[in-house]
Design an enzyme around this catalytic site. Structure first.
Site, mmCIF file in Angstrom:
data_model
loop_
_atom_site.group_PDB
_atom_site.id
_atom_site.type_symbol
_atom_site.label_atom_id
_atom_site.label_comp_id
_atom_site.label_asym_id
_atom_site.label_seq_id
_atom_site.Cartn_x
_atom_site.Cartn_y
_atom_site.Cartn_z
ATOM 1 N N GLY A 162 101.640 -36.287 -66.947
ATOM 2 C CA GLY A 162 101.253 -35.759 -68.131
ATOM 3 C C GLY A 162 100.036 -36.164 -68.548
ATOM 4 O O GLY A 162 99.089 -36.614 -67.575
ATOM 5 N N SER A 163 99.928 -36.022 -69.653
ATOM 6 C CA SER A 163 98.503 -36.625 -70.468
ATOM 7 C C SER A 163 98.352 -37.912 -70.243
ATOM 8 O O SER A 163 99.328 -38.855 -70.381
ATOM 9 C CB SER A 163 98.481 -35.940 -71.914
ATOM 10 O OG SER A 163 99.401 -36.793 -72.452
ATOM 11 N N THR A 164 97.009 -38.456 -70.387
ATOM 12 C CA THR A 164 96.719 -39.797 -70.189
ATOM 13 C C THR A 164 97.253 -40.344 -71.732
ATOM 14 O O THR A 164 97.818 -41.638 -71.541
ATOM 15 C CB THR A 164 94.951 -39.987 -70.461
ATOM 16 O OG1 THR A 164 94.753 -39.333 -69.015
ATOM 17 C CG2 THR A 164 94.633 -41.452 -70.417
ATOM 18 N N ALA A 165 97.266 -39.772 -72.746
ATOM 19 C CA ALA A 165 97.828 -40.391 -74.104
ATOM 20 C C ALA A 165 99.423 -40.726 -73.931
ATOM 21 O O ALA A 165 99.780 -41.936 -74.182
ATOM 22 C CB ALA A 165 97.648 -39.351 -75.089
ATOM 23 N N GLY A 173 100.636 -41.082 -71.052
ATOM 24 C CA GLY A 173 100.727 -42.037 -70.109
ATOM 25 C C GLY A 173 100.871 -43.511 -70.427
ATOM 26 O O GLY A 173 101.530 -44.447 -70.067
ATOM 27 N N GLU A 228 100.592 -40.085 -63.076
ATOM 28 C CA GLU A 228 99.770 -38.851 -62.739
ATOM 29 C C GLU A 228 99.068 -38.088 -63.906
ATOM 30 O O GLU A 228 99.900 -37.404 -64.573
ATOM 31 C CB GLU A 228 100.418 -37.745 -61.852
ATOM 32 C CG GLU A 228 100.933 -38.418 -60.461
ATOM 33 C CD GLU A 228 99.716 -38.724 -59.554
ATOM 34 O OE1 GLU A 228 98.601 -38.712 -59.940
ATOM 35 O OE2 GLU A 228 99.777 -39.310 -58.395
ATOM 36 N N CYS A 268 95.632 -30.119 -63.421
ATOM 37 C CA CYS A 268 95.093 -31.372 -63.712
ATOM 38 C C CYS A 268 93.713 -31.503 -62.749
ATOM 39 O O CYS A 268 92.743 -31.925 -63.377
ATOM 40 C CB CYS A 268 96.103 -32.582 -63.184
ATOM 41 S SG CYS A 268 96.602 -32.219 -61.662
HETATM 42 P P1 NAD Z 1 102.339 -34.370 -71.985
HETATM 43 O O1 NAD Z 1 101.813 -35.853 -71.468
HETATM 44 O O2 NAD Z 1 102.357 -33.900 -73.395
HETATM 45 O O3 NAD Z 1 103.670 -34.543 -71.677
HETATM 46 C C1 NAD Z 1 104.333 -34.576 -69.988
HETATM 47 C C2 NAD Z 1 105.862 -35.193 -70.147
HETATM 48 O O4 NAD Z 1 105.823 -36.418 -70.576
HETATM 49 C C3 NAD Z 1 106.834 -33.872 -70.995
HETATM 50 O O5 NAD Z 1 107.784 -33.929 -70.244
HETATM 51 C C4 NAD Z 1 106.785 -34.769 -72.242
HETATM 52 O O6 NAD Z 1 107.951 -34.417 -72.862
HETATM 53 C C5 NAD Z 1 106.856 -36.070 -71.906
HETATM 54 N N1 NAD Z 1 106.417 -37.211 -72.883
HETATM 55 C C6 NAD Z 1 105.374 -37.066 -73.864
HETATM 56 N N2 NAD Z 1 105.244 -38.331 -74.586
HETATM 57 C C7 NAD Z 1 106.374 -39.065 -74.052
HETATM 58 C C8 NAD Z 1 106.714 -40.511 -74.139
HETATM 59 N N3 NAD Z 1 106.122 -41.152 -75.113
HETATM 60 N N4 NAD Z 1 107.442 -41.307 -73.205
HETATM 61 C C9 NAD Z 1 108.113 -40.276 -72.381
HETATM 62 N N5 NAD Z 1 107.812 -39.122 -72.080
HETATM 63 C C10 NAD Z 1 106.949 -38.265 -72.748
HETATM 64 O O7 NAD Z 1 101.516 -33.487 -71.115
HETATM 65 P P2 NAD Z 1 101.569 -31.815 -70.953
HETATM 66 O O8 NAD Z 1 101.003 -31.467 -72.145
HETATM 67 O O9 NAD Z 1 102.909 -31.439 -70.553
HETATM 68 O O10 NAD Z 1 100.561 -31.668 -69.375
HETATM 69 C C11 NAD Z 1 99.210 -31.754 -69.392
HETATM 70 C C12 NAD Z 1 98.513 -32.892 -69.038
HETATM 71 O O11 NAD Z 1 99.081 -33.189 -67.880
HETATM 72 C C13 NAD Z 1 97.239 -32.729 -68.666
HETATM 73 O O12 NAD Z 1 96.483 -33.728 -69.170
HETATM 74 C C14 NAD Z 1 97.069 -32.777 -67.296
HETATM 75 O O13 NAD Z 1 95.909 -33.003 -66.741
HETATM 76 C C15 NAD Z 1 98.242 -33.573 -66.783
HETATM 77 N N6 NAD Z 1 98.737 -33.413 -65.655
HETATM 78 C C16 NAD Z 1 98.452 -34.389 -64.450
HETATM 79 C C17 NAD Z 1 98.807 -34.179 -63.363
HETATM 80 C C18 NAD Z 1 98.532 -35.047 -62.117
HETATM 81 O O14 NAD Z 1 99.199 -35.138 -61.131
HETATM 82 N N7 NAD Z 1 97.553 -36.149 -62.459
HETATM 83 C C19 NAD Z 1 99.420 -32.965 -63.030
HETATM 84 C C20 NAD Z 1 99.826 -31.983 -63.902
HETATM 85 C C21 NAD Z 1 99.355 -32.192 -65.109
#
Ligand code: NAD
Length: 477
Positions: free
Chosen positions: A225-228, A230, A247, A281
């Site tokens: 997911g996003s860096t924030a 993460g 990731e 990503c």
């Molecule tokens: P997001 O961080 O908003 O959400 C990702 C997942 O995390 C979701 O299931 C969400 O419900 C969960 N989540 C959110 N906050 C959380 C917390 N505090 N604790 C636990 N879980 C939480 O990201 P997104 O908008 O779904 O995806 C887009 C981002 O993901 C982009 O920044 C993209 O670059 C990144 N991404 C990275 C990869 C990689 O392999 N590096 C692959 C795909 C996407």
């Protein structure tokens, strides 16, 4: 047939059983804005029940012989493969990507992922030093939580669950609240094959991820997911010293040298920037083009993109679907508006059309300032800055001038130069004369704020394991 799975009803799976919830929700098809199927919103009790079931199931799953786990996981793949088209359709509707890309994701998951991950073995080692033998072995961690983003709703659950389970862990998949369906269904199809509690799935609202990451019996979090987000996951993991793989986001530069065949690379650069509507990503997110071919290459890219159809996944020949969700659509739309307000010129695209779904046109912004949001932040949408350059040293510095470090690409006929430049880029993957072509066979992970740890590749079981070394002393035998 009574036993055929339904692709219009979806449940959480806890302890081998489908589970609903008092509160339900649904997502919308981003192309039509029509409601998709009803889904349960998991409660804190569901989380506790799933973690308890996973902890109980771990006791016997970790003792199940490796070859038996392998056999059962292969059977899971066999149970999914007949429904490749149905999964492709669900992915198209929940994510917005064109049908062919939805089917590609299903094929990639059920063929490439299953075929590769199920060849893996623990990289055990033996060493003899003086009067001792050493044996390095691997043991599973326990309960793994697989948290997924919305851009590859089937691919991510599969690529996390397979190595976690093969290594002997139990796994709870947490789907993205924006794209829950294919992840829920693929876990459901495992239930007739795997013992209860070995593989479960929960869909819920924004509280679900934190409930899971804070649960004391969870041993590992595999997060995409996003860096924030993460950072928050890492904070939660730190308290319990949970193992974590992150990731995260990227801001991938493409560096284009003047010796390239402009007509040949233009379509590839477009694809690398705009496929999945830029929601990848490792999509190309900044294009640094040598000044001698700057205009020529952007013209060729414009011609390539002109042949593409922006439209709903159901439309024949659609190449670029809508943005996946309203939040991301508004965020990226803001970048289009900012470019207009600040007077940055578009080389192509640039206008936001009035459409029913979350559609945005592929757009290249001509040389915005280096401190503009478009250059400094991950856009995750189909609007990409192009920036001319003249000095190799300076372009490498610009490429590295970001907190992100996921991927990058270098485009030149001179492979020595490509290697020289690639080795100076602070990223986990460098694609030479290409955009990212995903392969589970090679390791994948980010530098800097793009992540911690690695997924895929020949050692993909290791992040789901503890290491143990047996020291044999011959003298006392
Ligand atoms: P997001 O961080 O908003 O959400 C990702 C997942 O995390 C979701 O299931 C969400 O419900 C969960 N989540 C959110 N906050 C959380 C917390 N505090 N604790 C636990 N879980 C939480 O990201 P997104 O908008 O779904 O995806 C887009 C981002 O993901 C982009 O920044 C993209 O670059 C990144 N991404 C990275 C990869 C990689 O392999 N590096 C692959 C795909 C996407």
């Amino acid at each position: 047939m009574a036993d055929e799975p339904s692709f219009t009803s979806f449940h959480n799976i806890v302890a081998g059983k489908p589970r609903g919830s008092e509160k339900t929700s649904y997502t919308v098809d981003p192309a039509t804005l029509e409601n998709l199927w009803e889904i349960p919103v998991a409660t804190e009790q569901d989380v506790h029940d799933a973690v308890t079931a996973a902890k109980d199931a771990f006791k016997s799953w970790k003792k199940t012989p490796f070859d038996e786990r392998l056999r059962l996981l292969k059977a899971w793949g066999d149970a999914c493969r007949p429904y490749l088209k149905q999964f492709g359709e669900v992915i198209m509707k929940e994510n917005g990507k064109p049908r062919a890309f939805g089917e590609f994701e299903a094929n990639h998951s059920f063929n490439e992922a299953f075929n590769y991950f199920l060849t893996l073995k623990f990289p055990e080692e033996d060493h003899t030093v003086n009067d001792r033998d050493y044996h390095v072995r691997y043991t599973p961690l326990g309960v793994v939580v697989a948290i997924c983003a919305w851009n590859f709703p089937l691919g991510q659950p599969v690529m996390k669950a397979l190595p976690a389970l093969l290594a002997g862990n139990t796994c709870i998949v947490k789907t993205s609240p924006f794209t829950p369906y294919s992840g829920m269904k693929v876990v459901e199809l495992a239930q007739k094959i795997l013992p209860p509690g070995v593989l479960q799935v929960l869909s819920g609202d924004d509280r679900l991820g934190p409930w899971l990451t804070h649960h004391p019996w969870v041993n590992k979090i595999s997060f995409t997911g996003s860096t924030a987000s993460g950072r928050k996951v890492a904070e939660a993991a730190a308290k319990g010293l949970k193992r974590v793989t992150l990731e995260l986001g990227g801001n991938d530069p493409a560096i284009v040298f003047p010796d390239v065949d402009v007509e040949k690379i233009a379509p590839d650069l477009c694809f690398g920037s705009f496929w999945n509507t830029g929601q990848v990503c490792t999509a190309v997110k900044r294009i640094y083009i040598h000044k001698d071919i700057y205009t020529q290459l952007l013209d060729a890219m414009a011609r390539a993109v002109n042949k593409w159809k922006v439209g709903a996944g159901t439309e024949a020949g659609a190449m670029v679907g809508p943005m996946q969700n309203e939040m991301q659509y508004k965020k990226v739309r803001g970048l289009f508006e900012e470019a207009k307000q600040k007077g940055y010129a578009a080389k192509f695209g640039g206008d936001v059309k009035d459409t029913k779904g979350f559609f945005l046109e592929p757009t290249i912004i001509d040389n915005p300032p280096p401190d503009s949001t478009l250059v400094t932040e991950e856009q995750f949408g189909p609007i990409v800055p192009a920036i001319p350059w003249s000095s190799e040293e300076e372009v490498i510095e610009s490429a590295n001038n970001t907190a992100m470090g996921l991927g990058a690409s270098v485009w030149t006929k001179d492979l020595d130069r490509a290697r020289r430049v690639a080795e100076q880029l602070e990223v986990g993957s460098v694609y030479i004369n290409s955009y990212e072509k995903v392969s589970f066979r090679v390791p994948f992970g980010g530098h800097k704020d793009s992540g911690i740890g690695v997924e895929c590749g020949p050692n993909a079981l290791v992040p789901f394991c503890n290491m143990q070394v047996l020291h044999y002393n011959f003298k006392t035998a």
